[in-house]
Design an enzyme around this catalytic site. Structure first.
Site, PDB file in Angstrom:
ATOM      1  N   GLU A 254      39.713  33.708  35.160  1.00 27.83           N
ATOM      2  CA  GLU A 254      39.133  35.042  35.323  1.00 27.83           C
ATOM      3  C   GLU A 254      38.975  35.391  36.808  1.00 27.83           C
ATOM      4  O   GLU A 254      39.012  34.533  37.675  1.00 27.83           O
ATOM      5  CB  GLU A 254      37.750  35.120  34.662  1.00 27.83           C
ATOM      6  CG  GLU A 254      37.740  35.732  33.268  1.00 27.83           C
ATOM      7  CD  GLU A 254      37.899  37.251  33.283  1.00 27.83           C
ATOM      8  OE1 GLU A 254      38.180  37.820  34.374  1.00 27.83           O
ATOM      9  OE2 GLU A 254      37.759  37.870  32.222  1.00 27.83           O
TER      10      GLU A 254
ATOM     11  N   ASN B 228      32.882  44.744  31.615  1.00 27.77           N
ATOM     12  CA  ASN B 228      34.182  44.387  32.170  1.00 27.77           C
ATOM     13  C   ASN B 228      34.776  45.554  32.946  1.00 27.77           C
ATOM     14  O   ASN B 228      34.220  46.650  32.988  1.00 27.77           O
ATOM     15  CB  ASN B 228      35.144  43.981  31.043  1.00 27.77           C
ATOM     16  CG  ASN B 228      35.426  42.488  31.042  1.00 27.77           C
ATOM     17  OD1 ASN B 228      35.582  41.880  32.094  1.00 27.77           O
ATOM     18  ND2 ASN B 228      35.498  41.893  29.857  1.00 27.77           N
TER      19      ASN B 228
ATOM     20  N   ASP C 119      40.094  44.402  29.462  1.00 29.80           N
ATOM     21  CA  ASP C 119      39.328  43.336  30.116  1.00 29.80           C
ATOM     22  C   ASP C 119      39.184  43.686  31.591  1.00 29.80           C
ATOM     23  O   ASP C 119      38.803  44.802  31.922  1.00 29.80           O
ATOM     24  CB  ASP C 119      40.033  41.996  29.878  1.00 29.80           C
ATOM     25  CG  ASP C 119      39.096  40.800  29.983  1.00 29.80           C
ATOM     26  OD1 ASP C 119      38.266  40.764  30.900  1.00 29.80           O
ATOM     27  OD2 ASP C 119      39.203  39.873  29.152  1.00 29.80           O
TER      28      ASP C 119
END
Length: 295
Positions: free
Chosen positions: A18, A147, A203
């Protein structure tokens, strides 16, 4: 669809890769492995990682050097030369149900980081701001997994995605005061996973130098380039089903780096053996340097 070839930038599977972040002073890419409890760096082909005591979720450049890491336990400085951590502020929420998730720094040097409410039985996530060493609550609720944070090049708008809601919104933003308001929907995506045209859910994201919003579509195996109004301008199909976030990097900011999740079911891993890898692709438009946190 872009014809550029997607490449594997690092052939090592992350559990949940991430928050890629390009640091121009080092010509290096940093990112986290949330469930691997680590911060990673790729610089001139050399890979380095640092273990964290709790889950790191997102990173910010620090104006004085090194990084700011948002972890379940709170914010800390990471000295990327020595590997030492220095606490900044503890997390202000119930760590048994909540952790920090996606974040970005605004033009004034504030680090905005939203949370994920892990029970996912109600929209109880929150948005926090780290400003000059102190944490304040920006808003609470209306989302479950915060997000897709990004700012427009003129700093007039903040973009945001609530992944479980499958929607991207935009706020009016005042860079001088840090105030946000007037939330408007930019784009909503289908929630029907059984549909043949299901394209995933939004995302992590980044905004390019022309103001377009590039978003990783988790479970969709693609990155979308959207106009500020939400119109799809382009698509990059990926060799992973669950990309998590994008960042522009390289000397000309035209390399798009893409993190992905590797903690997937065996049948998905069989179909997408590159799951969890750090990917890269050359794109025709330059990105923008992310602002640095100001202590």
């Amino acid at each position: 669809m872009m014809a550029e070839q997607v490449e594997v930038a690092l052939d090592q599977a992350m559990v949940v890769g991430e928050s890629p972040l390009w640091v121009p002073e080092e010509q290096a890419l940093y990112w986290v492995d949330i469930e691997g409890f680590a911060v990673h760096r790729l610089r001139s082909g050399e890979h380095t990682s640092w273990k964290m005591a709790s889950e790191p979720s997102t990173l910010a450049r620090n104006a004085g050097g090194g990084l700011v890491v948002a972890m379940r336990t709170g914010f800390a400085f990471l000295d990327t030369e020595s590997g030492r951590l220095r606490d900044i502020a503890p997390s202000p929420f119930d760590r048994s149900t909540t952790r920090f998730n996606d974040g970005k720094v605004d033009a004034a040097g504030r680090f905005w980081v939203g949370t994920i409410y892990e029970p996912r039985d109600r929209q109880a996530a929150e948005m926090y701001v780290l400003e000059r060493g102190k944490v304040r609550l920006a808003w609470s609720g209306g989302m479950t997994t915060s997000n897709g944070l990004a700012f427009s090049p003129d700093n007039r708008f903040m973009y945001h995605a609530d992944t479980p809601s499958h929607r991207i919104t935009r706020f009016d933003f005042d860079a001088q005061t840090g105030n946000v308001g007037n939330q408007q929907e930019v784009r909503a995506f289908s929630k029907d996973k059984a549909a043949p045209d299901y394209g995933g859910r939004p995302d992590g994201a980044a905004v390019d130098s022309e103001g377009n919003y590039w978003v990783a579509m988790f479970e969709g195996g693609r990155v979308l380039k959207l106009s500020p109004a939400g119109e799809q301008l382009d698509e990059i199909k990926l060799p992973v089903k669950c990309p998590t976030m994008v960042a522009f990097g390289g000397a000309d900011l035209r390399t798009l780096y893409i993190t992905s999740a590797g903690n997937r079911k065996p049948e998905e891993l069989a179909e997408y053996p590159l799951s969890g890898r750090l990917l890269s692709v050359r794109v025709p438009v330059a990105g923008r340097l992310e602002a640095a946190y100001v202590e």
